[in-house]
Design a protein around this motif. Structure first.
Motif, short mmCIF file in Angstrom:
data_model
loop_
_atom_site.label_atom_id
_atom_site.label_comp_id
_atom_site.label_asym_id
_atom_site.label_seq_id
_atom_site.Cartn_x
_atom_site.Cartn_y
_atom_site.Cartn_z
N GLY A 27 22.62 60.59 -26.17
CA GLY A 27 21.95 59.62 -25.31
C GLY A 27 22.23 58.17 -25.65
O GLY A 27 21.74 57.27 -24.97
N HIS B 64 27.46 61.49 -22.13
CA HIS B 64 26.74 62.76 -21.91
C HIS B 64 26.95 63.28 -20.48
O HIS B 64 27.44 62.57 -19.61
CB HIS B 64 25.25 62.60 -22.20
CG HIS B 64 24.55 61.57 -21.35
ND1 HIS B 64 24.27 61.76 -20.02
CD2 HIS B 64 24.06 60.34 -21.65
CE1 HIS B 64 23.64 60.70 -19.54
NE2 HIS B 64 23.50 59.81 -20.51
N ALA C 7 15.02 61.50 -19.86
CA ALA C 7 16.40 61.25 -20.31
C ALA C 7 16.50 59.87 -20.97
O ALA C 7 15.84 58.92 -20.55
CB ALA C 7 17.36 61.31 -19.12
P1 NAD Z 1 25.06 67.49 -21.49
O1 NAD Z 1 25.60 66.26 -22.12
O2 NAD Z 1 24.63 67.34 -20.08
O3 NAD Z 1 23.79 67.99 -22.34
C1 NAD Z 1 23.89 68.43 -23.70
C2 NAD Z 1 22.51 68.31 -24.38
O4 NAD Z 1 22.24 66.92 -24.62
C3 NAD Z 1 21.36 68.81 -23.50
O5 NAD Z 1 20.39 69.42 -24.32
C4 NAD Z 1 20.79 67.57 -22.88
O6 NAD Z 1 19.42 67.66 -22.55
C5 NAD Z 1 21.05 66.51 -23.97
N1 NAD Z 1 21.28 65.20 -23.38
C6 NAD Z 1 22.42 64.76 -22.75
N2 NAD Z 1 22.26 63.51 -22.32
C7 NAD Z 1 21.02 63.13 -22.67
C8 NAD Z 1 20.27 61.93 -22.49
N3 NAD Z 1 20.76 60.86 -21.87
N4 NAD Z 1 19.01 61.90 -22.98
C9 NAD Z 1 18.48 62.96 -23.63
N5 NAD Z 1 19.15 64.11 -23.85
C10 NAD Z 1 20.39 64.21 -23.36
O7 NAD Z 1 26.14 68.62 -21.65
P2 NAD Z 1 26.16 70.10 -21.07
O8 NAD Z 1 24.79 70.68 -21.11
O9 NAD Z 1 27.27 70.77 -21.76
O10 NAD Z 1 26.59 69.96 -19.54
C11 NAD Z 1 25.67 69.90 -18.45
C12 NAD Z 1 26.44 69.61 -17.17
O11 NAD Z 1 27.02 68.30 -17.26
C13 NAD Z 1 27.59 70.58 -16.90
O12 NAD Z 1 27.62 70.86 -15.53
C14 NAD Z 1 28.81 69.83 -17.34
O13 NAD Z 1 29.97 70.23 -16.66
C15 NAD Z 1 28.43 68.40 -16.99
N6 NAD Z 1 29.13 67.35 -17.76
C16 NAD Z 1 29.45 66.24 -17.09
C17 NAD Z 1 30.06 65.18 -17.75
C18 NAD Z 1 30.36 63.93 -16.97
O14 NAD Z 1 29.89 63.76 -15.87
N7 NAD Z 1 31.17 63.02 -17.51
C19 NAD Z 1 30.30 65.25 -19.12
C20 NAD Z 1 29.90 66.41 -19.80
C21 NAD Z 1 29.31 67.46 -19.11
#
Ligand code: NAD
Length: 364
Positions: free
Chosen positions: A259, A278, A290
């Protein structure tokens, strides 16, 4: 007359809209302090764009981005669109926009905030003072080289041309010049021909164009160890696509939370794409919890790299530090209290508001 910048906002999916909303409000609060005007245009990308138009990157989005000074993206993807066999997928929007804008250098700064020293799984004494920037080549190398896939044999090709190496190394060397003046180039020159071209190109270019920047070459396997043993020793790290992919994720873990980490993707002109590292975090989307700081810090990178507004960039970064100093944390960082500190856990919107309340027109 205030300077006007055209910014495309691509909130995307999951927590994307939540963190981009706070980023937009932060830029709006910042504008009068620095005599700036932002002309925002919100466009569709990713899953939400598939739902509304059938395409993860609609033409209207592409056109708006091509006419903008910079693009700020939230995140794309989520369980609703995760069928790997689907013909259209959210991440095609992201790859498509990077390609269309010619963004070949991905910049990920990793800074350990003293207030969050206990967030990582590494010891605080190893992390103290870490402030590094990883520059990853984004559009070449083994992810894009010729390939063939069969049931008995398959190959991928790591192909780099001299101009491809030169342009990304220039981005990294310019960044090093504006920082502590040290560049670490990562390759596998003891084994790979493409890495030997990479190393020769770096050596020659740095001698000719950046004699004031100190350069060292490190093999990628050694680099993964150094990043864990002595991360504070590095300033700017540059590498090819696949090695950079691995190193950036390893380096992200130094910070302990997804985050907090912003990123930028740059090409030849000043236009860039800025996004938190993220994803769309479907597990917490819609709950207002978030952490918006990675997105807000991405806006600071945008001010610095695309708009040339260094003072405004520093104002955002300083406001984030002040919010952390004051003890405010979103739930992902709730466990980071240092022994002499109490923290107050707040939601996405409240954290955005606290950052805005700490904005001041400082100058560097
Ligand atoms: P993610 O980064 O979305 O989440 C991983 C973990 O980190 C989760 O537990 C989430 O709750 C936490 N987290 C992430 N960002 C946060 C924030 N700002 N604040 C608090 N907690 C946070 O990764 P994932 O779960 O592997 O992927 C979820 C979706 O996102 C999938 O569909 C994936 O393809 C996509 N994704 C998109 C991108 C992008 O748009 N650049 C990058 C990575 C993953």
């Amino acid at each position: 007359m205030p300077k006007t910048y055209r910014i495309v906002l691509l909130p995307g999916d999951g927590i994307g809209p939540e963190v981009i909303a706070e980023t937009r409000k932060t830029l709006e609060a910042l504008a009068p302090l620095f005599d700036l005007t932002f002309d925002f245009s919100e466009q569709l990308i990713g899953g939400v764009a598939i739902d509304e138009t059938g395409s993860p990157l609609p033409d209207a989005t592409l056109t708006a981005c091509q006419q903008a000074d910079a693009v700020l993206l939230g995140a794309v993807g989520g369980p609703k669109w995760s069928d790997p066999a689907a013909a259209v997928r959210p991440e095609q929007g992201l790859l498509g926009i990077r390609k269309a804008l010619g963004l070949y250098a991905n910049l990920r700064p990793i800074k350990i905030y003293p207030q969050l020293l206990t967030a990582s799984s590494l010891r605080p004494d190893v992390l103290a003072g870490v402030d590094l920037l990883v520059v990853r080549e984004l559009t070449g190398g083994i992810y894009f080289g010729p390939r063939q896939e069969g049931s008995e044999e398959a190959y991928d090709t790591m192909l780099y041309t001299r101009p491809e190496v030169e342009r990304v190394v220039r981005v990294a060397a310019r960044a090093a010049r504006g920082r502590r003046g040290r560049l670490t180039s990562v390759d596998k020159a003891n084994v790979l021909a493409s890495s030997r071209l990479w190393r020769q190109t770096v050596t020659r270019l740095m001698a000719e164009e950046f004699p004031d920047v100190e350069v060292e070459h490190v093999l990628v396997d050694a680099m993964t160890m150094h990043l864990i043993r002595r991360p504070a020793d590095f300033d700017v790290i540059v590498s090819g696509n696949m090695f950079g992919d691995i190193i950036t994720d390893e380096a992200a873990m130094l910070a302990g939370s997804m985050g907090m980490l912003p990123s930028a993707s740059l090409g030849d002109g000043s236009r860039g794409l800025y996004e938190p590292i993220h994803g769309s975090a479907p597990d917490i989307a819609g709950r207002g919890v978030a952490n918006p700081l990675a997105a807000i810090l991405s806006a600071a990178m945008m001010l610095r790299h695309s708009l040339g507004e260094e003072d405004a960039a520093r104002a955002i970064e300083t406001a984030v530090e002040r919010a952390l100093d004051a003890g405010y944390r979103t739930p992902d960082l709730a466990h980071t209290a240092l022994p002499d500190q109490t923290v107050e856990v707040v939601g996405t919107e409240a954290m955005g508001e606290i950052v805005r309340s700490h904005l001041t027109p400082i100058s560097v």
